[in-house]
Structures are given as C-alpha cells and as structure tokens.
Design a protein around this motif. Structure first.
Motif, PDB file in Angstrom:
ATOM      1  N   ASN A   1       0.851  -1.184   0.000  1.00  0.00           N
ATOM      2  CA  ASN A   1       0.000   0.000   0.000  1.00  0.00           C
ATOM      3  C   ASN A   1       0.892   1.241   0.000  1.00  0.00           C
ATOM      4  O   ASN A   1       2.119   1.151   0.113  1.00  0.00           O
ATOM      5  CB  ASN A   1      -0.982  -0.012   1.179  1.00  0.00           C
ATOM      6  CG  ASN A   1      -0.289  -0.069   2.528  1.00  0.00           C
ATOM      7  OD1 ASN A   1       0.844   0.417   2.690  1.00  0.00           O
ATOM      8  ND2 ASN A   1      -0.948  -0.659   3.513  1.00  0.00           N
ATOM      9  N   ASP A   2       0.272   2.414  -0.146  1.00  0.00           N
ATOM     10  CA  ASP A   2       1.055   3.652  -0.238  1.00  0.00           C
ATOM     11  C   ASP A   2       1.927   3.865   0.994  1.00  0.00           C
ATOM     12  O   ASP A   2       3.080   4.306   0.885  1.00  0.00           O
ATOM     13  CB  ASP A   2       0.126   4.853  -0.416  1.00  0.00           C
ATOM     14  CG  ASP A   2      -0.480   4.931  -1.806  1.00  0.00           C
ATOM     15  OD1 ASP A   2      -0.003   4.208  -2.699  1.00  0.00           O
ATOM     16  OD2 ASP A   2      -1.438   5.711  -1.995  1.00  0.00           O
ATOM     17  N   ARG A   3       1.377   3.547   2.159  1.00  0.00           N
ATOM     18  CA  ARG A   3       2.130   3.784   3.393  1.00  0.00           C
ATOM     19  C   ARG A   3       3.388   2.931   3.437  1.00  0.00           C
ATOM     20  O   ARG A   3       4.475   3.422   3.786  1.00  0.00           O
ATOM     21  CB  ARG A   3       1.244   3.483   4.608  1.00  0.00           C
ATOM     22  CG  ARG A   3       1.891   3.853   5.923  1.00  0.00           C
ATOM     23  CD  ARG A   3       1.000   3.507   7.093  1.00  0.00           C
ATOM     24  NE  ARG A   3       1.585   3.939   8.343  1.00  0.00           N
ATOM     25  CZ  ARG A   3       1.167   3.549   9.538  1.00  0.00           C
ATOM     26  NH1 ARG A   3       0.131   2.718   9.636  1.00  0.00           N
ATOM     27  NH2 ARG A   3       1.753   3.983  10.636  1.00  0.00           N
ATOM     28  N   ASN A   4       3.282   1.642   3.069  1.00  0.00           N
ATOM     29  CA  ASN A   4       4.456   0.775   3.093  1.00  0.00           C
ATOM     30  C   ASN A   4       5.429   1.099   1.967  1.00  0.00           C
ATOM     31  O   ASN A   4       6.641   0.922   2.123  1.00  0.00           O
ATOM     32  CB  ASN A   4       4.021  -0.688   3.031  1.00  0.00           C
ATOM     33  CG  ASN A   4       3.520  -1.199   4.363  1.00  0.00           C
ATOM     34  OD1 ASN A   4       3.916  -0.714   5.412  1.00  0.00           O
ATOM     35  ND2 ASN A   4       2.625  -2.175   4.335  1.00  0.00           N
TER      36      ASN A   4
ATOM     37  N   ARG B   1       5.990   4.118   0.972  1.00  0.00           N
ATOM     38  CA  ARG B   1       6.751   5.236   1.539  1.00  0.00           C
ATOM     39  C   ARG B   1       7.783   4.745   2.547  1.00  0.00           C
ATOM     40  O   ARG B   1       8.889   5.306   2.644  1.00  0.00           O
ATOM     41  CB  ARG B   1       5.803   6.239   2.208  1.00  0.00           C
ATOM     42  CG  ARG B   1       5.017   7.125   1.241  1.00  0.00           C
ATOM     43  CD  ARG B   1       4.351   8.251   2.007  1.00  0.00           C
ATOM     44  NE  ARG B   1       3.468   9.057   1.207  1.00  0.00           N
ATOM     45  CZ  ARG B   1       3.841  10.142   0.522  1.00  0.00           C
ATOM     46  NH1 ARG B   1       5.108  10.498   0.516  1.00  0.00           N
ATOM     47  NH2 ARG B   1       2.949  10.845  -0.168  1.00  0.00           N
ATOM     48  N   LYS B   2       7.439   3.710   3.314  1.00  0.00           N
ATOM     49  CA  LYS B   2       8.404   3.143   4.255  1.00  0.00           C
ATOM     50  C   LYS B   2       9.647   2.627   3.527  1.00  0.00           C
ATOM     51  O   LYS B   2      10.779   2.803   3.978  1.00  0.00           O
ATOM     52  CB  LYS B   2       7.763   2.000   5.052  1.00  0.00           C
ATOM     53  CG  LYS B   2       6.853   2.427   6.183  1.00  0.00           C
ATOM     54  CD  LYS B   2       6.361   1.206   6.952  1.00  0.00           C
ATOM     55  CE  LYS B   2       5.451   1.601   8.096  1.00  0.00           C
ATOM     56  NZ  LYS B   2       4.970   0.398   8.845  1.00  0.00           N
TER      57      LYS B   2
ATOM     58  N   THR C   1       8.368  11.423  -2.272  1.00  0.00           N
ATOM     59  CA  THR C   1       8.868  11.029  -0.957  1.00  0.00           C
ATOM     60  C   THR C   1      10.343  11.367  -0.810  1.00  0.00           C
ATOM     61  O   THR C   1      10.781  11.893   0.225  1.00  0.00           O
ATOM     62  CB  THR C   1       8.635   9.528  -0.730  1.00  0.00           C
ATOM     63  OG1 THR C   1       7.249   9.225  -0.907  1.00  0.00           O
ATOM     64  CG2 THR C   1       9.047   9.113   0.673  1.00  0.00           C
TER      65      THR C   1
ATOM     66  N   HIS D   1      -4.091  13.171  10.259  1.00  0.00           N
ATOM     67  CA  HIS D   1      -3.800  12.414   9.040  1.00  0.00           C
ATOM     68  C   HIS D   1      -4.668  12.807   7.850  1.00  0.00           C
ATOM     69  O   HIS D   1      -4.271  12.610   6.699  1.00  0.00           O
ATOM     70  CB  HIS D   1      -3.984  10.915   9.303  1.00  0.00           C
ATOM     71  CG  HIS D   1      -3.170  10.400  10.435  1.00  0.00           C
ATOM     72  ND1 HIS D   1      -1.790  10.394  10.415  1.00  0.00           N
ATOM     73  CD2 HIS D   1      -3.528   9.889  11.638  1.00  0.00           C
ATOM     74  CE1 HIS D   1      -1.338   9.887  11.548  1.00  0.00           C
ATOM     75  NE2 HIS D   1      -2.377   9.584  12.312  1.00  0.00           N
ATOM     76  N   THR D   2      -5.857  13.346   8.112  1.00  0.00           N
ATOM     77  CA  THR D   2      -6.844  13.504   7.052  1.00  0.00           C
ATOM     78  C   THR D   2      -7.440  14.905   7.069  1.00  0.00           C
ATOM     79  O   THR D   2      -7.783  15.430   8.129  1.00  0.00           O
ATOM     80  CB  THR D   2      -7.980  12.469   7.220  1.00  0.00           C
ATOM     81  OG1 THR D   2      -7.406  11.176   7.405  1.00  0.00           O
ATOM     82  CG2 THR D   2      -8.892  12.444   6.019  1.00  0.00           C
TER      83      THR D   2
ATOM     84  N   ASP E   1      -2.063  10.429  -2.463  1.00  0.00           N
ATOM     85  CA  ASP E   1      -1.737  10.019  -1.094  1.00  0.00           C
ATOM     86  C   ASP E   1      -1.720  11.234  -0.160  1.00  0.00           C
ATOM     87  O   ASP E   1      -0.817  11.423   0.652  1.00  0.00           O
ATOM     88  CB  ASP E   1      -0.396   9.284  -1.031  1.00  0.00           C
ATOM     89  CG  ASP E   1      -0.203   8.551   0.296  1.00  0.00           C
ATOM     90  OD1 ASP E   1      -1.207   8.084   0.862  1.00  0.00           O
ATOM     91  OD2 ASP E   1       0.951   8.455   0.778  1.00  0.00           O
TER      92      ASP E   1
END
Length: 497
Positions: free
Chosen positions: A85-88, A90-91, A133, A388-389, A411
């Motif tokens: 997913n986008d979050r991972n 970015r990780k 990022t 976050h939103t 994102d």
C-alpha cells in the motif's frame, strides 16, 4: 537533488550505491536476481544468514560485491509478495533515503521497478510517489540557525526502468518535482516567524512571483480597498493589528481567456492570538501556521507555473493578523459583509471564516468553474479526523468526488463531512443575519455552514486543514506542505495532464 530516469541494465551501472528490493522470505525480484548472478551469488549468500527479514523499509548495506561496478549495494525490504500500500511504499523509500543520507557517495541508483504498489498500476503513480517522498524528505529549514545543516553528499539519484516504462516514469518525476517544489515553498512560508511573515510580506512574495512569470498577473488590495469594497468582516479581523490586512489576487492564464477559471481561496491569518477572545499561551507560537491555507495556495500555484498547465487559475489570499488592542473587534460587534449579510461576532477567535466569507463573495466576479477554499479553520477538525486527514465539505457532489479521488491518488487524503441543513440553525443570531460560531457541537460543520452562505453562486468546496497543515510540538514541529499534492492532482486532472 536531481532525479534522473534511465533505461539500462542494472549490472552495468557504475554508481556509488545500487539499491535493490528484497521481499520477505529473502525473495529477490528478476532485477535483483540478475545482480545476484553477476556477483556470483554474493547477495543470496548474505540473505541466507538471515540478516534481512524483508519487512518494508528494513535495510542492509553491502560493500564492494564482486562482479559489479557499484561501490555498494543497499538491500531494502519490500514486504510479502502482495502489492504494497502507499504507506508501506513510503516506508521502503524512506528506509532507502535514511541510509543514503549518511553515506558519502554523491549518487545512487534505484532498481525498484518490479515492486508492485496497490492501486498504482503502471509506472507513473508508483514512481511519482517515490519521487515526491525522496524530494520532500530532503527538505531542510535552517534559515534562522547560525549553524547550518551539513551539505549532503548525495546530489543525484537515478531511477532505472524499462524502455517501455521510461516515458511514464519521466512524467511521474516531472510532476513530483513540481509538486515537491510547491510543498517546499508552502513549508518555507509556514515555518517563517510571524514578525517577518505578515500580510504585506506575503503580498511582496506574490508580486515577485508575478514578475517572474508573464502569464501571472498579481493585484494587491490594501485595507482601504478592502473597506471600500464593503468587506466589513474581513476588515474587522485585521483592525486590531499594526500590520494591515491584504487581499492578494493572483491570476494565472494558461488557457484561452474565454475559459472559466478555477479559484483557490486561502486563509492567510499570519498570526492568530484569538483577538479579544485571547487564546491560551501554551502553544500559541504555532498560530503562525494559521496562514497555511494561503501558503498551500502559493505552493499549488508554484506547481502549476512549473508545469504550465493549460487551465486558468485565480488564487485569492485573505491575509490578516488577528491581534488584541484598543482598536480590535469585540465579541458582540456586528459587521456587514460584502454580500450584504450581517454577522454577529460572538468569538473573535473564529476569525478565519470572517476573512474567507468576504473573499468568497469577491470570487463571484471571476465566474468560476469551481471554488475551493483551504483553511486551518477549526480545532474540531483535529478532534474528528486527527492529523492524518483533511476535512472536506461543500455544495457540489461532483466537485467533492473529484477532490476525494485526487487526494487518494496523491496520497494526500481528505474525508467528507455532512453539510446538512439542520446544522445551519446553530448559527442563528437574535441581532444579525448570522452568528460567527455555532456552539460546541459539530464545530467543523457549522464553520462550513457559515461559509456556505457566501458560496451559493458557484460550485464550492471547503478544505479544513487544521490537522494536516503542520506537525505540532517537539523537534519535528513544522509545516507539512499539505494539501499541495491533492490540489495539484485535482488541477492536473482538470488539465488532462
């Protein structure tokens, strides 16, 4: 830092650091396998020792592997065989950036094409998010430090891709570069101290931008013009300060003059004490960020100018400083807005909606396709959605859907809150047409209800960025640059770019 896109064999690349992905279970993708074979299995031999689990963002640095022109190989975990997913994702990228930051090499080459990212089929979306990022992570604000940050050795990152995907990767990097530069401008303006960044300063920044771009016209309305236009609510907010208010009008012409513009309206309260309804002292320094709505409009316009999008865009920045003084507005005062509606000011700390309401009325003269206002408007939005939103409300379902979709793909997400007619009753006043606050319940919604009364002549959306515009407290405190990615994506969609 420069980002370069190339389509060459990874084994032949001469670079200070070659970055490869490794999945959980020590799984190597096709590109990483080719590198492993060229190094006589040196990578797989290291992995067999169990030094890298492959979880997203985990890293392992290898030096001087045989058979390669790369000085180092950096392995980064990419998770299981399912799409990230986008979050991972970015990780993964941040894990790479964190290691590269501490290395001495001037360049690095990323070989991450075969990593799948959920909802980002093809090359454009995945690489744009990667590039944003990397570039955003390199941001530093040390303007007022006597000891500047050490110059980073890393100057260039090459993104390897196939010939088939190269054009899409280049497009993603181009858009990411423009967006990241816009975010950096937004962060710079937000992070500036309020003794420097006041309404007149922002007006000068706008004029400088206008001088640099032939298709951008800038007009600054001073306090006399604001008063003469009948903007009683706007004028009331700034009347207690020694820093006079300014309405900044920036008109970008990227399409035919006959084409109706999109309008962005930014709340630019350069410092918010709360006025006579004084805020508590703790954390009041962060009220310099109350102009981040205006700053995000600056940043979005910067991205649009860099990309020269084929649209017409009007940016209206409602800038004032909210201070207590003998000349400040009092609770109980009644003012007349540009629209002719009267407002009873029950709380002078609900000032953002006062500068915005007159600016929304002013927006009518441009006969817009749509108007979006962006504001650090309510603490209630932080209670509802956290940091976050972004909160999203408006009067047109199609516009709201477009913004929600843009936020998802950028994102930089937003969430729609209701704007039901029942909430309007909380703004009833016995003495004026409307009160400027609606009580403790549903504060984000009633603030939007207030604004909606001044946005009936066009499609309108309101973005409450009180929780997303800056990181509060501690050493990480600072402006985030949001929602520049969302707004730019929305305009990219309108331009078909």
């Amino acid at each position: 830092m420069d980002l370069v896109v190339k389509s060459v064999a990874a084994v032949s690349v001469k670079t200070a650091t070659l970055v490869l992905g490794v999945g959980e279970g020590r799984l190597l993708g096709a590109q990483a396998k080719a590198i492993d074979e060229a190094s006589n299995g040196a990578i797989s031999a290291v992995l067999k020792r169990g030094d890298l689990a492959g979880k997203p963002g985990q890293t392992l640095l290898l030096q001087a592997l045989p058979g390669l022109k790369a000085e180092r190989v950096l392995l980064v975990g990419t998770g299981n065989d399912q799409a990230l997913n986008d979050r991972n994702w970015r990780k993964v990228v941040n894990g790479v950036a964190g290691v590269l930051k501490g290395l001495g090499g001037t360049d690095a080459t990323l070989v991450l094409e075969d990593i799948a990212v959920e909802g980002r089929d093809g090359h454009y979306g995945k690489y744009r998010l990667l590039a944003e990022t990397l570039l955003s992570g390199a941001y530093v604000f040390d303007r007022f430090k006597s000891q500047k940050a050490e110059p980073r050795a890393l100057k260039k990152i090459t993104l390897l891709t196939s010939q088939a995907g190269q054009a899409e990767v280049e497009r993603g990097v181009k858009h990411a570069t423009a967006i990241s530069a816009g975010m950096a401008l937004t962060r710079d303006l937000g992070n500036l101290p309020p003794n420097l960044c006041h309404p007149s300063f922002l007006a000068e920044q706008a004029k400088d931008m206008g001088k640099a771009h032939k298709n951008l016209k800038v007009e600054v309305l001073d306090e006399k013009k604001i008063k003469d236009l009948g903007m009683g609510a706007f004028y009331a907010v700034g009347q207690g300060s020694d820093q006079p208010p300014r309405l900044i009008v920036m008109n970008y012409q990227g399409a035919k003059k006959s084409e109706k513009p999109y309008v962005l309206v930014g709340k630019g309260i350069t410092f918010d004490t709360g006025g006579i309804s004084l805020k508590p002292g703790a954390g009041m320094d962060e009220m310099k960020y109350d102009m981040c709505g205006a700053a995000s409009v600056f940043g979005t316009l910067q991205a649009v100018l860099a990309l020269q999008l084929p649209i017409n865009l009007v940016c209206l920045l409602a800038c004032a400083e909210n201070m207590p003084s003998g000349g400040a507005t009092r609770p109980g005062d009644i003012v007349t807005t540009m629209s002719g509606q009267t407002v009873e000011i029950l709380n002078t700390d609900a000032e953002g909606r006062l500068v915005l309401c007159d600016t929304l009325t002013y927006a009518e003269r441009f006969k817009p396709q749509a108007v979006i206002d962006i504001a650090t408007l309510t603490g209630a939005c932080i209670v509802a959605l956290g940091s976050h939103t972004t909160g999203l409300l408006g009067n047109d379902d199609a516009l709201l859907s477009q913004l929600l979709d843009a936020g998802k793909r950028a994102d930089d997400r937003a969430w729609q809150l209701p704007l039901f007619e029942e909430y309007q009753e909380q703004l009833d006043s016995p003495f004026a047409d409307i009160a400027n606050i609606g009580g403790p319940k549903a504060g984000t919604i009633t603030a939007a209800c207030f604004l909606s009364r001044f946005a009936k002549q066009y499609h309108w959306a309101h973005m409450d960025i009180a929780g997303t515009a800056w990181i509060s407290g501690g050493k990480e405190k600072g402006a985030t640059g949001r929602p520049v990615p969302l707004l730019t994506q929305y305009l990219l969609d309108r331009a078909g770019a």
